[in-house]
Design a protein around this motif. Sequence first.
Motif, PDB file in Angstrom:
ATOM      1  N   ASP A 141      -0.570  11.654  -4.547  1.00 28.36           N
ATOM      2  CA  ASP A 141      -0.519  10.217  -4.293  1.00 28.36           C
ATOM      3  C   ASP A 141      -0.953   9.522  -5.573  1.00 28.36           C
ATOM      4  OD1 ASP A 141      -1.084   7.547  -3.547  1.00 28.36           O
ATOM      5  OD2 ASP A 141      -1.525   8.141  -1.494  1.00 28.36           O
ATOM      6  N   PRO A 142      -0.023   8.965  -6.344  1.00 28.97           N
ATOM      7  CA  PRO A 142      -0.365   8.421  -7.664  1.00 28.97           C
ATOM      8  C   PRO A 142      -1.468   7.364  -7.652  1.00 28.97           C
ATOM      9  CG  PRO A 142       2.009   8.580  -7.419  1.00 28.97           C
ATOM     10  CD  PRO A 142       1.425   8.892  -6.081  1.00 28.97           C
ATOM     11  N   LEU A 143      -1.590   6.611  -6.560  1.00 30.15           N
ATOM     12  CA  LEU A 143      -2.594   5.557  -6.494  1.00 30.15           C
ATOM     13  C   LEU A 143      -3.737   5.873  -5.529  1.00 30.15           C
ATOM     14  CD1 LEU A 143       0.059   3.811  -7.540  1.00 30.15           C
ATOM     15  CD2 LEU A 143      -1.504   1.947  -7.045  1.00 30.15           C
ATOM     16  N   GLU A 144      -3.777   7.078  -5.007  1.00 30.62           N
ATOM     17  CA  GLU A 144      -4.776   7.440  -4.003  1.00 30.62           C
ATOM     18  C   GLU A 144      -4.730   6.470  -2.819  1.00 30.62           C
ATOM     19  OE1 GLU A 144      -8.597   7.564  -5.897  1.00 30.62           O
ATOM     20  OE2 GLU A 144      -7.962   8.976  -7.448  1.00 30.62           O
ATOM     21  N   ALA A 145      -3.547   5.959  -2.523  1.00 28.65           N
ATOM     22  CA  ALA A 145      -3.427   4.902  -1.517  1.00 28.65           C
ATOM     23  C   ALA A 145      -3.725   5.402  -0.117  1.00 28.65           C
ATOM     24  CB  ALA A 145      -2.021   4.297  -1.579  1.00 28.65           C
ATOM     25  N   ALA A 146      -3.215   6.576   0.238  1.00 24.02           N
ATOM     26  CA  ALA A 146      -3.473   7.107   1.573  1.00 24.02           C
ATOM     27  C   ALA A 146      -4.951   7.418   1.750  1.00 24.02           C
ATOM     28  CB  ALA A 146      -2.630   8.359   1.810  1.00 24.02           C
ATOM     29  N   GLN A 147      -5.567   7.998   0.714  1.00 24.73           N
ATOM     30  CA  GLN A 147      -6.984   8.320   0.808  1.00 24.73           C
ATOM     31  C   GLN A 147      -7.829   7.053   0.875  1.00 24.73           C
ATOM     32  OE1 GLN A 147      -4.538   9.583  -1.274  1.00 24.73           O
ATOM     33  NE2 GLN A 147      -5.518  11.050  -2.667  1.00 24.73           N
ATOM     34  N   LEU A 148      -7.497   6.095   0.027  1.00 25.37           N
ATOM     35  CA  LEU A 148      -8.288   4.873  -0.072  1.00 25.37           C
ATOM     36  C   LEU A 148      -8.121   3.999   1.179  1.00 25.37           C
ATOM     37  CD1 LEU A 148      -8.448   2.686  -3.306  1.00 25.37           C
ATOM     38  CD2 LEU A 148      -8.547   1.671  -1.035  1.00 25.37           C
ATOM     39  N   HIS A 149      -6.887   3.662   1.487  1.00 28.55           N
ATOM     40  CA  HIS A 149      -6.645   2.727   2.587  1.00 28.55           C
ATOM     41  C   HIS A 149      -6.688   3.417   3.944  1.00 28.55           C
ATOM     42  CE1 HIS A 149      -5.558  -0.541  -0.179  1.00 28.55           C
ATOM     43  NE2 HIS A 149      -4.966   0.410  -0.898  1.00 28.55           N
ATOM     44  N   GLY A 150      -6.159   4.640   4.011  1.00 27.41           N
ATOM     45  CA  GLY A 150      -6.207   5.353   5.278  1.00 27.41           C
ATOM     46  C   GLY A 150      -7.599   5.871   5.594  1.00 27.41           C
ATOM     47  N   GLY A 151      -8.205   6.588   4.654  1.00 26.56           N
ATOM     48  CA  GLY A 151      -9.518   7.163   4.880  1.00 26.56           C
ATOM     49  C   GLY A 151     -10.616   6.120   5.007  1.00 26.56           C
ATOM     50  N   GLY A 193       2.183   5.715   3.855  1.00 24.37           N
ATOM     51  CA  GLY A 193       2.271   6.337   2.542  1.00 24.37           C
ATOM     52  C   GLY A 193       1.999   7.824   2.580  1.00 24.37           C
ATOM     53  N   LEU A 194       1.072   8.233   3.437  1.00 27.02           N
ATOM     54  CA  LEU A 194       0.770   9.652   3.584  1.00 27.02           C
ATOM     55  C   LEU A 194       2.009  10.436   3.998  1.00 27.02           C
ATOM     56  CD1 LEU A 194      -1.307  12.021   3.890  1.00 27.02           C
ATOM     57  CD2 LEU A 194      -1.596  11.265   6.261  1.00 27.02           C
ATOM     58  N   TRP A 195       2.731   9.928   4.984  1.00 31.06           N
ATOM     59  CA  TRP A 195       3.932  10.635   5.428  1.00 31.06           C
ATOM     60  C   TRP A 195       5.029  10.610   4.363  1.00 31.06           C
ATOM     61  CZ3 TRP A 195       4.403  14.122   8.945  1.00 31.06           C
ATOM     62  CH2 TRP A 195       3.507  14.153  10.015  1.00 31.06           C
ATOM     63  N   GLY A 196       5.166   9.489   3.687  1.00 29.23           N
ATOM     64  CA  GLY A 196       6.175   9.432   2.640  1.00 29.23           C
ATOM     65  C   GLY A 196       5.911  10.443   1.537  1.00 29.23           C
ATOM     66  N   ILE A 236       0.833  -1.199   0.000  1.00 24.22           N
ATOM     67  CA  ILE A 236       0.000   0.000   0.000  1.00 24.22           C
ATOM     68  C   ILE A 236       0.871   1.255   0.000  1.00 24.22           C
ATOM     69  CG2 ILE A 236      -1.615   1.339   1.401  1.00 24.22           C
ATOM     70  CD1 ILE A 236      -2.732  -1.414   2.378  1.00 24.22           C
ATOM     71  N   THR A 237       1.887   1.253   0.848  1.00 20.76           N
ATOM     72  CA  THR A 237       2.753   2.432   0.978  1.00 20.76           C
ATOM     73  C   THR A 237       3.504   2.724  -0.310  1.00 20.76           C
ATOM     74  OG1 THR A 237       3.013   1.897   3.328  1.00 20.76           O
ATOM     75  CG2 THR A 237       4.587   3.446   2.376  1.00 20.76           C
ATOM     76  N   SER A 238       3.929   1.691  -1.008  1.00 20.07           N
ATOM     77  CA  SER A 238       4.722   1.902  -2.228  1.00 20.07           C
ATOM     78  C   SER A 238       3.943   2.676  -3.279  1.00 20.07           C
ATOM     79  CB  SER A 238       5.191   0.558  -2.799  1.00 20.07           C
ATOM     80  OG  SER A 238       4.091  -0.203  -3.282  1.00 20.07           O
ATOM     81  N   GLY A 239       2.617   2.531  -3.295  1.00 23.19           N
ATOM     82  CA  GLY A 239       1.820   3.268  -4.272  1.00 23.19           C
ATOM     83  C   GLY A 239       1.808   4.760  -4.018  1.00 23.19           C
ATOM     84  N   SER A 240       1.832   5.158  -2.742  1.00 24.87           N
ATOM     85  CA  SER A 240       1.775   6.588  -2.417  1.00 24.87           C
ATOM     86  C   SER A 240       3.016   7.335  -2.856  1.00 24.87           C
ATOM     87  CB  SER A 240       1.584   6.771  -0.900  1.00 24.87           C
ATOM     88  OG  SER A 240       0.340   6.284  -0.467  1.00 24.87           O
ATOM     89  N   ILE A 241       4.172   6.669  -2.827  1.00 24.29           N
ATOM     90  CA  ILE A 241       5.433   7.357  -3.105  1.00 24.29           C
ATOM     91  C   ILE A 241       6.012   6.957  -4.455  1.00 24.29           C
ATOM     92  CG2 ILE A 241       5.964   7.682  -0.672  1.00 24.29           C
ATOM     93  CD1 ILE A 241       7.734   5.246  -0.745  1.00 24.29           C
ATOM     94  N   ALA A 242       5.160   6.450  -5.321  1.00 23.85           N
ATOM     95  CA  ALA A 242       5.620   5.976  -6.629  1.00 23.85           C
ATOM     96  C   ALA A 242       6.111   7.122  -7.498  1.00 23.85           C
ATOM     97  CB  ALA A 242       4.470   5.248  -7.333  1.00 23.85           C
TER      98      ALA A 242
END
Length: 500
Positions: free
Chosen positions: A367-377, A216-219, A145-151
């Motif tokens: 966030d290229p994959l909206e990972a923080a929004q999707l998984h965090g939110g 991912g949000l912090w990254g 999940i994290t790798s998508g945020s910092i891609a």
Amino acid sequence: MSGAITCSAADLSSLLGPNATAAAHYICGQLGTVNNKFIDASYAIDNTYLLFSAYLVFAMQLGFAMLCAGSVRAKNTMNIMLTNVLDAAAGGLFYYLFGYAFAFGESSNGFIGRHNFGLKDFPTPTLDYSFFLYQWAFAIAAAGITSGSIAERTKFVAYLIYSSFLTGFVYPVVSHWFWSPDGWASPFRSENRLFGTGAIDFAGSGVVHMVGGIAGLWGALIEGPRIGRFPDGGRAIAFRGHSASLVVLGTFLLWFGWYGFNPGSFNKILIAYDSGSNYGQWSAVGRTAVTTTLSGCTAALTTLFGKRLLSGHWNVTDVCNGLLGGFAAITAGCSVVEPWAAIVCGFVASLVLTGCNKLAEILKYDDPLEAAQLHGGCGAWGLIFVGLFANKNYVHQVYGANPGRHYGLFMGGGGKLLAAQLVQIVVIVGWVSATMGTLFFILKYLKLLRISERDEMEGMDIRNHGGFAYIYYDDDESIQFPRVNPGSPGPRAPALPPAV
């Protein structure tokens, strides 16, 4: 195994008459053998079920890889796929050495596990290798999940460092808190449960999805947006992924794997709730698969029509993200809610994702994959959802009908479970921020986090991985890629204007 066959030679002797002791011992011996076979079959069935579930969850890595590859620009395809491979590889080693012990090491305190490092003294009387494999698959999902945020802008060494740290320490501590019988907020504790009930996160809306999303949000915050994403601080420029086909393929693979992620979290299937009836844990497994499906489907359709109203388009990528948001939200409560409640979960999850994406655009968060929004939110909403809709009977079946066990506020169970869920959200945000936020700051300070501007403009595939993933033309006007023909020696890095 419940309902084990028992036999007493003394009882049989009185029924068989005089001189029947030998016959009674023989009969009891045969019944004992049959009973042992049933016990063996029970262990075999449960372990096979858990192993199969582990295979499904591991297959989600392929889904992550395809989803990530399709969501980035073509010039970074090999880089993002390699990071997904390394999440599994590095995560496997570090979870074996440290992670499992921190998460589930037996005879531990409420904060962290202290035993079974490197699987020493394993398996235990209660846990086998199938359980380790299943939990490892969860750990690498959080890292993915994290790798998508910092891609598209992160140095390769940073991927290795954060992935090892996340799977070996950060994630295991959180899973210990909420899933280990020793964890301070675990609903499996025999006594002194948080608010008398413990926090319910059945398959990981918080433990997996929020951990990966907040990391991912912090990254992404510390790295900053990709070049050109918010030109001159103005309106956001959409960097569309290069392959909707890969996004859809990855989404379906993740959907398939979620049937191991959620129903598999029961760990066992051969448990009867009412002995001699057709109702048992196998029924709960089926219900969990149904609630998972309904939440994802509802979120997908809500996103489809919502985006149509907002943008005027039927966007397949947005629908795929909405579907996954519904899955991430229902993961916490999939085993303890009614199917109709799962529809509510998916509907709200779509709104949460849309709102988080709008907020990210306003704050110029990339966030290229909206990972923080999707998984965090959506993961946070999933935890709140449990505190509102958890069904009393299902909670008692899954976690035990212990005195003081609470259930959903809207189901008449009071607010204590909701309070426990809110505590879980706060401590996960705090823990991941303190650990992963600090790590990303250190990596930035050491200049190990973000790639150079030249590498980002040309693409990491050509600069760091020996060439492009495809023979293609890129629609990024900032750089012109030469045509690559089959059989040619390969592309050269295009010339950039001299630095000024």
